[in-house]
Structure formats: C-alpha cells, structure tokens
Design a protein around this motif. Structure first.
Motif, short mmCIF file in Angstrom:
data_model
loop_
_atom_site.label_atom_id
_atom_site.label_comp_id
_atom_site.label_asym_id
_atom_site.label_seq_id
_atom_site.Cartn_x
_atom_site.Cartn_y
_atom_site.Cartn_z
N UNK A 8 -8.61 -7.30 -1.70
CA UNK A 8 -9.07 -5.92 -1.76
C UNK A 8 -8.01 -4.96 -1.22
N UNK A 9 -7.34 -5.36 -0.15
CA UNK A 9 -6.30 -4.51 0.43
C UNK A 9 -5.13 -4.30 -0.52
N UNK A 10 -4.71 -5.35 -1.20
CA UNK A 10 -3.62 -5.22 -2.17
C UNK A 10 -4.03 -4.32 -3.34
N UNK A 11 -5.31 -4.40 -3.73
CA UNK A 11 -5.80 -3.53 -4.80
C UNK A 11 -5.72 -2.06 -4.38
N UNK A 12 -6.07 -1.78 -3.14
CA UNK A 12 -5.99 -0.39 -2.65
C UNK A 12 -4.54 0.06 -2.49
N UNK A 13 -3.68 -0.84 -2.08
CA UNK A 13 -2.25 -0.51 -2.00
C UNK A 13 -1.75 -0.06 -3.36
N UNK A 14 -2.06 -0.84 -4.38
CA UNK A 14 -1.63 -0.52 -5.75
C UNK A 14 -2.24 0.80 -6.23
N UNK A 15 -3.55 1.00 -5.97
CA UNK A 15 -4.24 2.20 -6.44
C UNK A 15 -3.66 3.46 -5.81
N UNK A 16 -3.43 3.44 -4.51
CA UNK A 16 -2.95 4.64 -3.83
C UNK A 16 -1.49 4.94 -4.17
N UNK A 17 -0.68 3.90 -4.33
CA UNK A 17 0.70 4.13 -4.74
C UNK A 17 0.77 4.69 -6.15
N UNK A 18 -0.16 4.28 -6.99
CA UNK A 18 -0.19 4.80 -8.36
C UNK A 18 -0.49 6.29 -8.36
N UNK A 19 -1.42 6.72 -7.48
CA UNK A 19 -1.76 8.13 -7.41
C UNK A 19 -0.60 8.94 -6.86
N UNK A 20 0.06 8.41 -5.83
CA UNK A 20 1.23 9.09 -5.26
C UNK A 20 2.32 9.21 -6.31
N UNK A 21 2.51 8.16 -7.11
CA UNK A 21 3.53 8.17 -8.16
C UNK A 21 3.20 9.19 -9.23
N UNK A 22 1.92 9.25 -9.63
CA UNK A 22 1.50 10.20 -10.66
C UNK A 22 1.70 11.65 -10.20
N UNK A 23 1.59 11.85 -8.88
CA UNK A 23 1.76 13.20 -8.33
C UNK A 23 3.23 13.57 -8.18
N UNK A 24 4.12 12.63 -8.52
CA UNK A 24 5.55 12.88 -8.41
C UNK A 24 6.05 12.89 -6.98
N UNK A 141 -7.58 -1.75 5.23
CA UNK A 141 -7.01 -0.46 5.60
C UNK A 141 -5.52 -0.57 5.89
N UNK A 142 -5.10 -1.67 6.50
CA UNK A 142 -3.68 -1.87 6.79
C UNK A 142 -2.87 -1.86 5.50
N UNK A 143 -3.30 -2.65 4.53
CA UNK A 143 -2.57 -2.72 3.27
C UNK A 143 -2.65 -1.41 2.48
N UNK A 144 -3.80 -0.74 2.56
CA UNK A 144 -3.92 0.55 1.89
C UNK A 144 -2.92 1.54 2.48
N UNK A 145 -2.73 1.51 3.78
CA UNK A 145 -1.80 2.44 4.43
C UNK A 145 -0.35 2.08 4.12
N UNK A 146 -0.09 0.83 3.71
CA UNK A 146 1.25 0.47 3.25
C UNK A 146 1.57 1.24 1.97
N UNK A 147 0.58 1.34 1.07
CA UNK A 147 0.79 2.07 -0.17
C UNK A 147 1.06 3.53 0.05
N UNK A 148 0.38 4.13 1.02
CA UNK A 148 0.58 5.54 1.33
C UNK A 148 1.88 5.74 2.08
N UNK A 149 2.17 4.85 3.00
CA UNK A 149 3.33 5.01 3.88
C UNK A 149 4.67 4.89 3.22
N UNK A 150 4.71 4.36 2.00
CA UNK A 150 6.00 4.20 1.32
C UNK A 150 6.33 5.39 0.45
#
Length: 302
Positions: A8-24, A141-150
């Motif tokens: 689940x954490x890896x799925x959230x990492x991927x989802x949040x990084x995708x949104x950050x990427x789409x936002x440029x 939450x830890x893995x989700x914050x990895x996606x945001x933190x990068x």
C-alpha cells in the motif's frame, strides 16, 4: 504485517509522485527518479530486515530475562547482523531524504513499548501486539512521504530547509492516504483481539465482548471514512465489506469454537488461514485508494 503496508505504501508513493510530476513540480536528474527509487529501496530494506532484527532481538531479550544462555547465544549473532543492516538502510534513507527522520516520533515509542513487553516476559500481550501492528500500518505514510519528498518544491529532494526535523512534508500527505493507513491499523489491531479470543483467551467472555465492541466501532469508523474528500467509492466499499466480515467472524467463530459441538476444528493454523482473504481485501482497498486518487497535492516547503 510486513507485506501489506509495503504494498500500500509503494502504491501511495507512486500515486503522489505522479501528481507532483503532472503539476510540473518534479525535479530533474537524481532527485526526479533514481533518488526516490533508492530511498524507497532503503526504506523497504530497513522495514523487512528491521522486522528480523526485532524478532531476533526479542528472542535475545527473552533468553536474557529467563537466563537461557543457549538461546541467548544463538540469537546474538542474527540480532547484531540484522541490526547492522537495518541501521545502514535507515541512515541511507535519511541521508537521501532527511525529512524521514520525523517518523522516529511514531516508530521509537511503539517499538520501545513492544520491547518492554518482551522484556517483561509478555511478548504476546495485547499491548505488544497493538504497538507492533500500528507501527506496521505507519509504513504506508513513510513511503508516501518518500514520493512527496523527492519533488523539487522540497529543495530538489532535500528537506534540510529551515529545520532538519521537519513535519512539513508529512503535513502535505492527503487525507485519503491516512484513511488507508487507519483501515489497515484497525484491521490488524482487531485481528490481535480476535486471535486472543481464539487461543490464549478462548472462552473468556470479557475478551470476546471487547473484541466484538472494537470490531463494531471499527466498522462505524470505516463507514464514515467515505466523507473524506477524494475518497474512491470502490476502495471504500471493499473496506466496508472486509470490516463487516471481520465483525461477523469476531462473534461467530469464537462462539462456534467454544460450543460443545463445534462445526469446525479451529486450530491456530486454521484461524490464521481464514484471515488471508481479509488481509488481501484490506490491502487491495488501500492500494486501489492510492491508484484512484486524483486530488490536489500542496507542497509549501521553500
């Protein structure tokens, strides 16, 4: 407890990084790709090997308390080896994304509680089980914050901005992610109670009642989670079904097991095997919640 939050954490990492990427807003080079991959890998290694460290260390503590020198000697080497690998993985993750240090606020106390219970000679107490399972859920939450933190808004992947020990990235995590964490935490804590009523507290009416009350409250909480903004109906329905089933089995299975003529031979193995569909269900619910998430993500670290 090990695999479900990781998925689940890896799925959230991927989802949040995708949104950050789409936002440029995603950085380039190291922090845009390989940096996040390496951080996620370090966190995964720290989690899996950390569990092995905890298990071996628990055996060592128990042997130390009981004076069993044979088990103590046998547990010493794996504790040190696994512990060293875990430490290296944690250091690597924090160096790559320093904001991950914030999660020590959650994991240090929960791990300390579980270790104290082991040292007291009660490794299978409800307190120990609850501490371990809640800590497990927080890996999401830890893995989700990895996606945001990068992402670039976090100083090109490094959160050493105003304060190393910052919760600002954590604050940006969406409410739906927290609900997927709550679902898993409630399910796992409920399972600890349920298993008690089937094995160590079998036939104890107070534990049986407590387990049913906890499962009923959990179902109500899950039902109301639909009010969260950007909550997908499909993962919510799946979570409701899982918790509805969990409430039913918290009543029906212990009742059958303690009857004079049980319909099923409820061995510990049988109890564990019947939980597999529910574990898969709550895991898939969290995973789908991440995949379907399309809400806004606000990053405000300068």
């Amino acid at each position: 407890m090990i695999i479900a939050p990781l998925i689940v954490g890896l799925a959230w990492l991927w989802a949040l990084r995708s949104i950050v990427s789409d936002a440029g807003a995603l950085g380039s080079g190291f922090h845009a790709g390989i940096g996040a991959v390496l951080t996620a890998l370090a966190v995964a290694v720290a989690w899996v090997v950390g569990y092995l460290t905890f298990f071996a260390g628990g055996k060592w503590l128990q042997a130390r308390s009981s004076g069993n020198t044979r088990i103590r000697a046998a547990a010493k080497t794996p504790t040190l080896v696994y512990g060293a690998v875990t430490l290296v993985a944690v250091v690597c993750a924090v160096l790559l994304q320093p904001h991950l240090l914030w999660w020590a606020v959650i994991f240090v106390p929960l791990t300390a509680i579980a270790l104290m219970e082991i040292n007291r000679g009660t490794p299978r107490s409800f307190i120990a089980g609850a501490a371990e399972t809640v800590a497990s859920a927080f890996l999401i939450a830890v893995l989700a914050s990895v996606g945001v933190g990068a992402s670039q808004p976090v100083s090109d992947g490094v959160t050493l901005t105003r304060n190393l020990f910052t919760a600002e990235v954590v604050d940006s995590l969406p409410a739906v992610m927290w609900w997927s964490l709550v679902w898993l935490a409630l399910y796992q804590v409920g399972t600890v109670l349920y298993v008690k009523t089937m094995i160590r507290k079998k036939g104890d009416r107070a534990w049986w009642t407590g387990s049913m009350v906890f499962h009923a409250v959990s179902l109500v909480v899950v039902v109301f989670s639909v009010t969260s903004e950007h909550m997908g109906i499909l993962p919510w329905l799946l979570a409701v079904v899982v918790f509805g089933w969990a409430l039913w089995r918290s009543y029906a299975v212990p009742k059958d097991a303690t009857s004079t003529e049980p319909k099923t031979a409820w061995t510990p193995k049988k109890v564990g095997m019947t939980e597999i569909p529910a574990v898969i269900g709550v895991t898939v619910a969290g995973l789908v919640a991440a995949v379907l998430y399309d809400g806004p993500l606000v990053l405000f670290i300068g």
